[in-house]
Design a protein around this motif. Structure first.
Motif, PDB file in Angstrom:
ATOM      1  N   PRO A   2       0.823  -1.227   0.000  1.00  0.00           N
ATOM      2  CA  PRO A   2       0.000   0.000   0.000  1.00  0.00           C
ATOM      3  C   PRO A   2       0.850   1.268   0.000  1.00  0.00           C
ATOM      4  CG  PRO A   2      -0.955  -1.616   1.474  1.00  0.00           C
ATOM      5  CD  PRO A   2       0.364  -2.184   1.013  1.00  0.00           C
ATOM      6  N   GLU A   3       2.020   1.215   0.615  1.00  0.00           N
ATOM      7  CA  GLU A   3       2.885   2.402   0.651  1.00  0.00           C
ATOM      8  C   GLU A   3       3.524   2.718  -0.696  1.00  0.00           C
ATOM      9  OE1 GLU A   3       2.956  -0.231   2.737  1.00  0.00           O
ATOM     10  OE2 GLU A   3       5.025  -0.744   3.299  1.00  0.00           O
ATOM     11  N   ASP A   4       3.353   1.829  -1.665  1.00  0.00           N
ATOM     12  CA  ASP A   4       3.818   2.116  -3.021  1.00  0.00           C
ATOM     13  C   ASP A   4       2.810   2.957  -3.800  1.00  0.00           C
ATOM     14  OD1 ASP A   4       5.056  -1.238  -3.142  1.00  0.00           O
ATOM     15  OD2 ASP A   4       6.224   0.593  -2.836  1.00  0.00           O
ATOM     16  N   THR A   5       1.657   3.182  -3.218  1.00  0.00           N
ATOM     17  CA  THR A   5       0.635   4.002  -3.872  1.00  0.00           C
ATOM     18  C   THR A   5       1.161   5.403  -4.116  1.00  0.00           C
ATOM     19  OG1 THR A   5      -1.204   2.755  -2.928  1.00  0.00           O
ATOM     20  CG2 THR A   5      -1.649   5.020  -3.609  1.00  0.00           C
ATOM     21  N   ALA A   6       1.141   5.825  -5.383  1.00  0.00           N
ATOM     22  CA  ALA A   6       1.687   7.133  -5.752  1.00  0.00           C
ATOM     23  C   ALA A   6       1.460   7.359  -7.240  1.00  0.00           C
ATOM     24  CB  ALA A   6       3.176   7.197  -5.450  1.00  0.00           C
ATOM     25  N   THR A   7       1.753   8.569  -7.668  1.00  0.00           N
ATOM     26  CA  THR A   7       1.879   8.846  -9.099  1.00  0.00           C
ATOM     27  C   THR A   7       3.336   8.665  -9.459  1.00  0.00           C
ATOM     28  OG1 THR A   7       0.019  10.377  -9.088  1.00  0.00           O
ATOM     29  CG2 THR A   7       1.582  10.547 -10.916  1.00  0.00           C
ATOM     30  N   TYR A   8       3.570   7.832 -10.447  1.00  0.00           N
ATOM     31  CA  TYR A   8       4.931   7.508 -10.872  1.00  0.00           C
ATOM     32  C   TYR A   8       5.282   8.321 -12.117  1.00  0.00           C
ATOM     33  CZ  TYR A   8       5.229   3.728  -7.531  1.00  0.00           C
ATOM     34  OH  TYR A   8       5.292   3.001  -6.360  1.00  0.00           O
ATOM     35  N   TYR A   9       6.443   8.958 -12.062  1.00  0.00           N
ATOM     36  CA  TYR A   9       6.889   9.820 -13.148  1.00  0.00           C
ATOM     37  C   TYR A   9       8.144   9.257 -13.794  1.00  0.00           C
ATOM     38  CZ  TYR A   9       3.791  13.313 -11.080  1.00  0.00           C
ATOM     39  OH  TYR A   9       2.695  13.976 -10.592  1.00  0.00           O
ATOM     40  N   CYS A  10       8.105   9.127 -15.091  1.00  0.00           N
ATOM     41  CA  CYS A  10       9.302   8.802 -15.849  1.00  0.00           C
ATOM     42  C   CYS A  10      10.176  10.042 -15.920  1.00  0.00           C
ATOM     43  CB  CYS A  10       8.916   8.335 -17.243  1.00  0.00           C
ATOM     44  SG  CYS A  10      10.308   7.917 -18.297  1.00  0.00           S
ATOM     45  N   ALA A  11      11.484   9.845 -15.884  1.00  0.00           N
ATOM     46  CA  ALA A  11      12.402  10.978 -15.902  1.00  0.00           C
ATOM     47  C   ALA A  11      13.561  10.708 -16.850  1.00  0.00           C
ATOM     48  CB  ALA A  11      12.934  11.245 -14.496  1.00  0.00           C
ATOM     49  N   ALA A  12      14.026  11.756 -17.482  1.00  0.00           N
ATOM     50  CA  ALA A  12      15.192  11.655 -18.357  1.00  0.00           C
ATOM     51  C   ALA A  12      16.244  12.661 -17.918  1.00  0.00           C
ATOM     52  CB  ALA A  12      14.792  11.909 -19.807  1.00  0.00           C
ATOM     53  N   HIS A  13      17.478  12.363 -18.312  1.00  0.00           N
ATOM     54  CA  HIS A  13      18.617  13.183 -17.872  1.00  0.00           C
ATOM     55  C   HIS A  13      18.648  13.229 -16.342  1.00  0.00           C
ATOM     56  CE1 HIS A  13      19.567  15.340 -21.854  1.00  0.00           C
ATOM     57  NE2 HIS A  13      18.811  14.301 -22.106  1.00  0.00           N
ATOM     58  N   VAL A  14      18.548  12.038 -15.750  1.00  0.00           N
ATOM     59  CA  VAL A  14      18.637  11.931 -14.295  1.00  0.00           C
ATOM     60  C   VAL A  14      20.082  12.148 -13.884  1.00  0.00           C
ATOM     61  CG1 VAL A  14      18.209  10.471 -12.295  1.00  0.00           C
ATOM     62  CG2 VAL A  14      16.730  10.284 -14.307  1.00  0.00           C
ATOM     63  N   ARG A  15      20.285  12.892 -12.826  1.00  0.00           N
ATOM     64  CA  ARG A  15      21.639  13.169 -12.354  1.00  0.00           C
ATOM     65  C   ARG A  15      21.688  13.025 -10.841  1.00  0.00           C
ATOM     66  NH1 ARG A  15      19.113  17.892 -13.750  1.00  0.00           N
ATOM     67  NH2 ARG A  15      19.070  19.538 -12.185  1.00  0.00           N
ATOM     68  N   ALA A  16      22.901  13.159 -10.328  1.00  0.00           N
ATOM     69  CA  ALA A  16      23.130  13.002  -8.890  1.00  0.00           C
ATOM     70  C   ALA A  16      22.736  11.599  -8.417  1.00  0.00           C
ATOM     71  CB  ALA A  16      22.406  14.070  -8.076  1.00  0.00           C
ATOM     72  N   LEU A  17      22.885  10.613  -9.292  1.00  0.00           N
ATOM     73  CA  LEU A  17      22.615   9.238  -8.883  1.00  0.00           C
ATOM     74  C   LEU A  17      23.664   8.796  -7.873  1.00  0.00           C
ATOM     75  CD1 LEU A  17      21.639   7.753 -12.330  1.00  0.00           C
ATOM     76  CD2 LEU A  17      20.158   7.984 -10.340  1.00  0.00           C
ATOM     77  N   GLY A  18      23.244   7.989  -6.922  1.00  0.00           N
ATOM     78  CA  GLY A  18      24.148   7.556  -5.871  1.00  0.00           C
ATOM     79  C   GLY A  18      24.217   8.531  -4.707  1.00  0.00           C
ATOM     80  N   THR A  19      23.513   9.646  -4.826  1.00  0.00           N
ATOM     81  CA  THR A  19      23.429  10.603  -3.728  1.00  0.00           C
ATOM     82  C   THR A  19      22.060  10.469  -3.063  1.00  0.00           C
ATOM     83  OG1 THR A  19      22.433  12.438  -4.956  1.00  0.00           O
ATOM     84  CG2 THR A  19      24.835  12.165  -5.119  1.00  0.00           C
ATOM     85  N   ALA A  20      21.855  11.237  -2.033  1.00  0.00           N
ATOM     86  CA  ALA A  20      20.567  11.168  -1.325  1.00  0.00           C
ATOM     87  C   ALA A  20      19.442  11.840  -2.107  1.00  0.00           C
ATOM     88  CB  ALA A  20      20.696  11.812   0.046  1.00  0.00           C
ATOM     89  N   THR A  21      19.789  12.665  -3.072  1.00  0.00           N
ATOM     90  CA  THR A  21      18.767  13.443  -3.781  1.00  0.00           C
ATOM     91  C   THR A  21      18.985  13.438  -5.289  1.00  0.00           C
ATOM     92  OG1 THR A  21      20.052  15.430  -3.364  1.00  0.00           O
ATOM     93  CG2 THR A  21      18.242  14.955  -1.827  1.00  0.00           C
ATOM     94  N   PRO A  22      18.753  12.310  -5.953  1.00  0.00           N
ATOM     95  CA  PRO A  22      18.802  12.333  -7.418  1.00  0.00           C
ATOM     96  C   PRO A  22      17.774  13.304  -7.977  1.00  0.00           C
ATOM     97  CG  PRO A  22      18.781  10.092  -6.593  1.00  0.00           C
ATOM     98  CD  PRO A  22      18.455  10.985  -5.436  1.00  0.00           C
ATOM     99  N   GLN A  23      18.093  13.874  -9.108  1.00  0.00           N
ATOM    100  CA  GLN A  23      17.207  14.838  -9.731  1.00  0.00           C
ATOM    101  C   GLN A  23      17.139  14.545 -11.224  1.00  0.00           C
ATOM    102  OE1 GLN A  23      18.390  18.848  -8.705  1.00  0.00           O
ATOM    103  NE2 GLN A  23      19.016  18.206  -6.655  1.00  0.00           N
ATOM    104  N   ALA A  24      16.146  15.137 -11.871  1.00  0.00           N
ATOM    105  CA  ALA A  24      15.992  14.918 -13.303  1.00  0.00           C
ATOM    106  C   ALA A  24      15.653  16.230 -13.991  1.00  0.00           C
ATOM    107  CB  ALA A  24      14.909  13.889 -13.571  1.00  0.00           C
ATOM    108  N   GLU A  25      15.973  16.247 -15.277  1.00  0.00           N
ATOM    109  CA  GLU A  25      15.747  17.457 -16.051  1.00  0.00           C
ATOM    110  C   GLU A  25      14.420  17.425 -16.798  1.00  0.00           C
ATOM    111  OE1 GLU A  25      19.281  18.455 -18.058  1.00  0.00           O
ATOM    112  OE2 GLU A  25      18.374  20.041 -19.271  1.00  0.00           O
TER     113      GLU A  25
END
Length: 123
Positions: free
Chosen positions: A88-111
């Protein structure tokens, strides 16, 4: 212009599975990294998973490790997110993202972002 087209959301019971897909152009698909984020009602958007398209190295949030699998279909310029043993805690709106950066950090982001697809998991 980067276009991300998502599919595969829906409503399931806990323990069941869903697969999300995100299609894009070839030029975007060969960018550095693509992935998925999600946002539950009343919460901030959070990182779920990402993949470096040329390697492919994968990343997962701790909350989904062992249950979710990200993969690519290079011929269709598409990424998939196989979600097993949904909770149930997986309930959410899921967004595809491209140009993801800061992977491996606490706060990945996408463009770039898709329009979102809703996943609802009932107990």
């Amino acid at each position: 212009h980067v276009q991300l087209v998502e599919a595969g959301g829906g409503s399931v019971q806990a323990g069941h599975s869903l697969t999300l897909s995100c299609s894009t152009s070839q030029s975007t698909f060969h960018s550095v990294a693509m992935g998925w984020f999600r946002q539950a009602p009343g919460k901030e958007r959070e990182f779920v998973s990402a993949i470096w398209l040329r390697t492919p190295v994968v990343y997962y949030a701790d909350s989904v490790k062992g249950r979710f699998t990200i993969s690519t279909d290079n011929a269709k310029s598409t990424i998939h997110l196989q979600m097993n043993n949904l909770k149930p805690e997986d309930t959410a709106t899921y967004y595809c993202a491209a140009h993801v950066r800061a992977l491996g950090t606490a706060t990945p982001q996408a463009e770039y972002w898709g329009q979102g697809t809703r996943v609802t998991v009932s107990s």
